[in-house]
Write a protein that holds these residues in place. Structure first.
Motif, PDB file in Angstrom:
ATOM      1  N   ALA A  84       0.961  -1.473   0.061  1.00  0.00           N
ATOM      2  CA  ALA A  84       0.047   0.153   0.010  1.00  0.00           C
ATOM      3  C   ALA A  84       1.040   1.121  -0.070  1.00  0.00           C
ATOM      4  CB  ALA A  84      -0.887   0.133   1.140  1.00  0.00           C
ATOM      5  N   ILE A  85       2.107   1.332  -0.825  1.00  0.00           N
ATOM      6  CA  ILE A  85       2.874   2.279  -0.797  1.00  0.00           C
ATOM      7  C   ILE A  85       2.867   3.002  -2.021  1.00  0.00           C
ATOM      8  CG2 ILE A  85       5.397   3.093  -0.813  1.00  0.00           C
ATOM      9  CD1 ILE A  85       5.983   1.150   1.249  1.00  0.00           C
ATOM     10  N   SER A  86       2.728   4.270  -2.456  1.00  0.00           N
ATOM     11  CA  SER A  86       2.604   4.855  -3.603  1.00  0.00           C
ATOM     12  C   SER A  86       3.417   4.481  -4.512  1.00  0.00           C
ATOM     13  CB  SER A  86       2.758   6.322  -3.390  1.00  0.00           C
ATOM     14  OG  SER A  86       2.978   6.957  -4.835  1.00  0.00           O
ATOM     15  N   PRO A  87       3.066   3.906  -5.884  1.00  0.00           N
ATOM     16  CA  PRO A  87       4.089   3.215  -6.829  1.00  0.00           C
ATOM     17  C   PRO A  87       5.127   4.548  -7.169  1.00  0.00           C
ATOM     18  CG  PRO A  87       1.964   4.041  -7.896  1.00  0.00           C
ATOM     19  CD  PRO A  87       1.764   4.016  -6.370  1.00  0.00           C
ATOM     20  N   PHE A  88       5.012   5.581  -7.101  1.00  0.00           N
ATOM     21  CA  PHE A  88       6.062   6.769  -7.324  1.00  0.00           C
ATOM     22  C   PHE A  88       7.257   6.765  -6.299  1.00  0.00           C
ATOM     23  CE2 PHE A  88       2.343   7.666 -10.145  1.00  0.00           C
ATOM     24  CZ  PHE A  88       2.938   7.722 -11.342  1.00  0.00           C
ATOM     25  N   VAL A  89       6.575   6.599  -5.094  1.00  0.00           N
ATOM     26  CA  VAL A  89       7.694   6.675  -3.880  1.00  0.00           C
ATOM     27  C   VAL A  89       8.202   5.058  -3.996  1.00  0.00           C
ATOM     28  CG1 VAL A  89       7.766   6.213  -1.350  1.00  0.00           C
ATOM     29  CG2 VAL A  89       6.185   8.037  -2.573  1.00  0.00           C
ATOM     30  N   ALA A  90       7.489   4.142  -4.321  1.00  0.00           N
ATOM     31  CA  ALA A  90       8.134   2.536  -4.641  1.00  0.00           C
ATOM     32  C   ALA A  90       9.375   2.590  -5.557  1.00  0.00           C
ATOM     33  CB  ALA A  90       7.029   1.700  -4.729  1.00  0.00           C
ATOM     34  N   LEU A  91       9.112   3.468  -6.686  1.00  0.00           N
ATOM     35  CA  LEU A  91      10.273   3.299  -7.412  1.00  0.00           C
ATOM     36  C   LEU A  91      11.606   3.716  -6.833  1.00  0.00           C
ATOM     37  CD1 LEU A  91       8.629   5.707 -10.237  1.00  0.00           C
ATOM     38  CD2 LEU A  91       8.785   2.982 -10.222  1.00  0.00           C
ATOM     39  N   ASN A 150      -3.623   2.300 -10.755  1.00  0.00           N
ATOM     40  CA  ASN A 150      -5.128   2.587 -11.146  1.00  0.00           C
ATOM     41  C   ASN A 150      -5.524   3.410 -10.205  1.00  0.00           C
ATOM     42  OD1 ASN A 150      -4.912   0.629 -13.258  1.00  0.00           O
ATOM     43  ND2 ASN A 150      -5.593  -1.135 -11.767  1.00  0.00           N
ATOM     44  N   GLN A 151      -4.939   3.983  -9.192  1.00  0.00           N
ATOM     45  CA  GLN A 151      -5.538   5.109  -8.324  1.00  0.00           C
ATOM     46  C   GLN A 151      -5.358   6.335  -8.941  1.00  0.00           C
ATOM     47  OE1 GLN A 151      -2.766   5.940  -4.894  1.00  0.00           O
ATOM     48  NE2 GLN A 151      -1.928   4.067  -5.612  1.00  0.00           N
ATOM     49  N   TYR A 152      -4.629   6.529 -10.038  1.00  0.00           N
ATOM     50  CA  TYR A 152      -4.423   7.844 -10.735  1.00  0.00           C
ATOM     51  C   TYR A 152      -5.194   7.913 -12.197  1.00  0.00           C
ATOM     52  CZ  TYR A 152      -0.453   7.952  -7.660  1.00  0.00           C
ATOM     53  OH  TYR A 152       0.461   7.997  -6.448  1.00  0.00           O
ATOM     54  N   ALA A 153      -5.498   8.972 -12.290  1.00  0.00           N
ATOM     55  CA  ALA A 153      -6.183   9.034 -13.662  1.00  0.00           C
ATOM     56  C   ALA A 153      -5.035   8.936 -14.764  1.00  0.00           C
ATOM     57  CB  ALA A 153      -6.854  10.491 -13.813  1.00  0.00           C
ATOM     58  N   ILE A 154      -5.527   8.442 -15.981  1.00  0.00           N
ATOM     59  CA  ILE A 154      -4.701   8.139 -16.824  1.00  0.00           C
ATOM     60  C   ILE A 154      -3.727   9.562 -17.383  1.00  0.00           C
ATOM     61  CG2 ILE A 154      -4.563   7.637 -19.606  1.00  0.00           C
ATOM     62  CD1 ILE A 154      -6.997   5.964 -19.245  1.00  0.00           C
ATOM     63  N   GLU A 155      -4.209  10.605 -17.466  1.00  0.00           N
ATOM     64  CA  GLU A 155      -3.460  11.795 -17.824  1.00  0.00           C
ATOM     65  C   GLU A 155      -2.636  12.017 -16.713  1.00  0.00           C
ATOM     66  OE1 GLU A 155      -3.302  13.553 -20.331  1.00  0.00           O
ATOM     67  OE2 GLU A 155      -4.968  12.079 -21.471  1.00  0.00           O
ATOM     68  N   SER A 156      -2.933  11.983 -15.462  1.00  0.00           N
ATOM     69  CA  SER A 156      -2.074  12.358 -14.307  1.00  0.00           C
ATOM     70  C   SER A 156      -1.062  11.259 -14.225  1.00  0.00           C
ATOM     71  CB  SER A 156      -2.891  12.362 -12.976  1.00  0.00           C
ATOM     72  OG  SER A 156      -3.994  13.318 -12.944  1.00  0.00           O
ATOM     73  N   ARG A 157      -1.157  10.068 -14.278  1.00  0.00           N
ATOM     74  CA  ARG A 157      -0.115   8.921 -14.380  1.00  0.00           C
ATOM     75  C   ARG A 157       0.736   9.245 -15.255  1.00  0.00           C
ATOM     76  NH1 ARG A 157      -2.690   3.387 -16.105  1.00  0.00           N
ATOM     77  NH2 ARG A 157      -4.169   4.029 -14.902  1.00  0.00           N
ATOM     78  N   ARG A 158       0.469   9.556 -16.415  1.00  0.00           N
ATOM     79  CA  ARG A 158       1.248   9.836 -17.782  1.00  0.00           C
ATOM     80  C   ARG A 158       2.364  10.923 -17.344  1.00  0.00           C
ATOM     81  NH1 ARG A 158      -2.233  10.461 -21.286  1.00  0.00           N
ATOM     82  NH2 ARG A 158      -2.301   8.340 -22.024  1.00  0.00           N
ATOM     83  N   LEU A 159       1.609  11.903 -17.080  1.00  0.00           N
ATOM     84  CA  LEU A 159       2.596  13.334 -16.417  1.00  0.00           C
ATOM     85  C   LEU A 159       3.564  12.899 -15.567  1.00  0.00           C
ATOM     86  CD1 LEU A 159       2.789  16.329 -17.238  1.00  0.00           C
ATOM     87  CD2 LEU A 159       1.081  16.548 -15.304  1.00  0.00           C
ATOM     88  N   LEU A 160       2.928  11.820 -14.257  1.00  0.00           N
ATOM     89  CA  LEU A 160       3.746  11.630 -13.172  1.00  0.00           C
ATOM     90  C   LEU A 160       5.064  10.747 -13.675  1.00  0.00           C
ATOM     91  CD1 LEU A 160       1.247  11.150 -10.348  1.00  0.00           C
ATOM     92  CD2 LEU A 160       2.831  12.810 -10.438  1.00  0.00           C
ATOM     93  N   GLY A 224      14.692  -0.058 -14.633  1.00  0.00           N
ATOM     94  CA  GLY A 224      13.720  -1.153 -14.609  1.00  0.00           C
ATOM     95  C   GLY A 224      12.283  -0.668 -14.040  1.00  0.00           C
ATOM     96  N   ALA A 225      12.341  -0.074 -12.727  1.00  0.00           N
ATOM     97  CA  ALA A 225      11.252   0.314 -12.001  1.00  0.00           C
ATOM     98  C   ALA A 225      10.147   1.323 -12.892  1.00  0.00           C
ATOM     99  CB  ALA A 225      11.586   1.059 -10.824  1.00  0.00           C
ATOM    100  N   LEU A 226      10.970   2.271 -13.856  1.00  0.00           N
ATOM    101  CA  LEU A 226      10.369   3.185 -14.406  1.00  0.00           C
ATOM    102  C   LEU A 226       9.746   2.410 -15.820  1.00  0.00           C
ATOM    103  CD1 LEU A 226      13.090   6.025 -14.443  1.00  0.00           C
ATOM    104  CD2 LEU A 226      10.687   6.063 -13.680  1.00  0.00           C
ATOM    105  N   TRP A 227      10.491   1.444 -16.454  1.00  0.00           N
ATOM    106  CA  TRP A 227       9.632   0.793 -17.462  1.00  0.00           C
ATOM    107  C   TRP A 227       8.515   0.246 -17.044  1.00  0.00           C
ATOM    108  CZ3 TRP A 227      11.560   1.173 -22.422  1.00  0.00           C
ATOM    109  CH2 TRP A 227      10.922   0.010 -23.347  1.00  0.00           C
ATOM    110  N   LEU A 228       8.670  -0.468 -15.791  1.00  0.00           N
ATOM    111  CA  LEU A 228       7.454  -0.969 -15.318  1.00  0.00           C
ATOM    112  C   LEU A 228       6.352  -0.237 -15.239  1.00  0.00           C
ATOM    113  CD1 LEU A 228       5.898  -3.302 -13.872  1.00  0.00           C
ATOM    114  CD2 LEU A 228       6.935  -2.530 -11.514  1.00  0.00           C
ATOM    115  N   ALA A 229       6.596   1.025 -14.458  1.00  0.00           N
ATOM    116  CA  ALA A 229       5.564   2.153 -14.491  1.00  0.00           C
ATOM    117  C   ALA A 229       4.937   2.354 -15.784  1.00  0.00           C
ATOM    118  CB  ALA A 229       6.103   3.278 -13.900  1.00  0.00           C
ATOM    119  N   GLN A 230       5.657   2.654 -16.960  1.00  0.00           N
ATOM    120  CA  GLN A 230       5.145   3.024 -18.044  1.00  0.00           C
ATOM    121  C   GLN A 230       4.500   1.851 -18.903  1.00  0.00           C
ATOM    122  OE1 GLN A 230       6.543   2.705 -21.581  1.00  0.00           O
ATOM    123  NE2 GLN A 230       7.828   1.023 -20.919  1.00  0.00           N
TER     124      GLN A 230
END
Length: 334
Positions: A84-91, A150-160, A224-230
């Motif tokens: 339950a940790i934010s994926p962007f912190v998890a990176l 999925n907790q982020y909107a598609i546009e917000s996710r892409r930007l982050l 690798g973590a960034l590739w997973l995110a995208q």
């Protein structure tokens, strides 16, 4: 006699880099979604090339197993977000954990030399792949999705993801630049050229190589973590594939092994070739192999190496330049 660490080209490069960075920050305001996604991929490629060049180009440590850290970075991100940790912190946490894990790995891997080190890293990557497959959360080769996104909107996710990749690339390149200009960087390049000679003047080769090994592992894990995110999905056979290291090797060999600018140029060229010719299927891979072979035969220093040698241009100097030397009278008489 003067010792310089910059030149006219490098000063101009500083302003150009600053302008490009500002432009990339402002880009999402008017760029299409496809452009942002492709640039995110480019940022990751630059990270991968720079990290492999850190080991091989500046340290002389040829590895064909960097997919170990690439895959572990993605896997650790999956595991951490499952808590339950934010994926962007998890990176960032995942990259740090892989960096810490690389410390004990380096203790015994750096005892191997040349081909032994290269093959040893590949074997470790294969072992890492098998161990990750045993995790019930991953479901073997079936894999799992990064559901936390999925907790982020598609546009917000892409930007982050775009900004995460941009900041990661910029931070790692800046860190590598200062690392290479430090005493440790000079020591590492001395070890690459002649480890016995470096040891004879008091360089602690084992300690210096460890720091470079850890830095490269951290950066590759972050890629690798960034590739997973995208990509949003994780399959062990994909992330632990030797193709990732093959891509790194291609980018660095074509761009210029052991040159800071070379890794960046190689990543840009690889990105362009992939964008234009990836749809051709197997011929795309054949083309990459042919280009790598031709560069190895005719441009052993890479494209940037040729430019640097023939035009005496260094955009990002990481060493020293001695100017103002005059030959003594004895030399003149000769």
């Amino acid at each position: 006699m003067k010792i310089k660490r910059s030149n006219a080209y490098s000063k101009v490069t500083l302003y150009v880099v600053a302008a490009v960075f500002i432009a990339l920050i402002l880009l999402p305001s008017f760029a299409s979604n496809n452009v942002m996604e492709r640039l995110t991929v480019l940022f990751i490629y630059i990270i991968m090339a720079a990290m492999w060049n850190t080991l091989a180009g500046f340290g002389g440590l040829i590895s064909i197993g960097q997919q170990l850290f690439f895959g572990l970075g993605a896997y650790a991100t999956i595991r951490i977000t499952n808590m339950a940790i934010s994926p962007f912190v998890a990176l960032l946490i995942a990259a740090c954990l892989v960096g810490l894990l690389s410390w004990p790995i380096s203790t015994f891997m750096l005892r191997l030399k040349a081909g032994e080190f290269a093959i040893g890293m590949w074997v470790l990557a294969s072992i890492g792949h098998l161990l990750v497959n045993l995790d019930p959360l991953i479901q073997g080769e079936t894999g799992i999705s990064l559901i936390a996104l999925n907790q982020y909107a598609i546009e917000s996710r892409r930007l982050l993801i775009y900004f995460a990749a941009l900041v990661s690339m910029s931070g790692l390149l800046l860190g590598l630049f200062y690392l290479l200009r430090s005493k440790a960087g000079i020591a590492m390049q001395a070890i690459r050229d002649n480890e016995e000679a470096a040891d004879s003047i008091g360089v602690d080769a084992e300690k210096v190589k460890k720091w470079f090994f850890i830095f490269a592992a951290f950066g590759t894990a972050l890629a690798g973590a960034l590739w997973l995110a995208q990509a949003s999905s994780f399959q062990p056979k994909t992330y632990f594939s030797v193709q990732w290291t093959a891509y790194m090797i291609f980018m660095v060999l074509v761009g210029g092994l052991g040159r800071f600018e070379g890794a960046i140029l190689g990543a840009l060229l690889f990105f362009v070739v992939e964008t234009w010719f990836a749809a051709t299927g197997v011929w795309y891979l054949v083309g990459l192999g042919a280009v790598a072979m031709l560069c190895s035969l005719f441009f052993p220093k890479g494209i940037w190496g040729v430019i640097e040698t023939r035009l005496s241009i260094t955009l990002i100097p990481v060493g020293y330049q001695v100017t103002g030397l005059k030959p003594d009278s004895h030399s003149k008489n000769k």
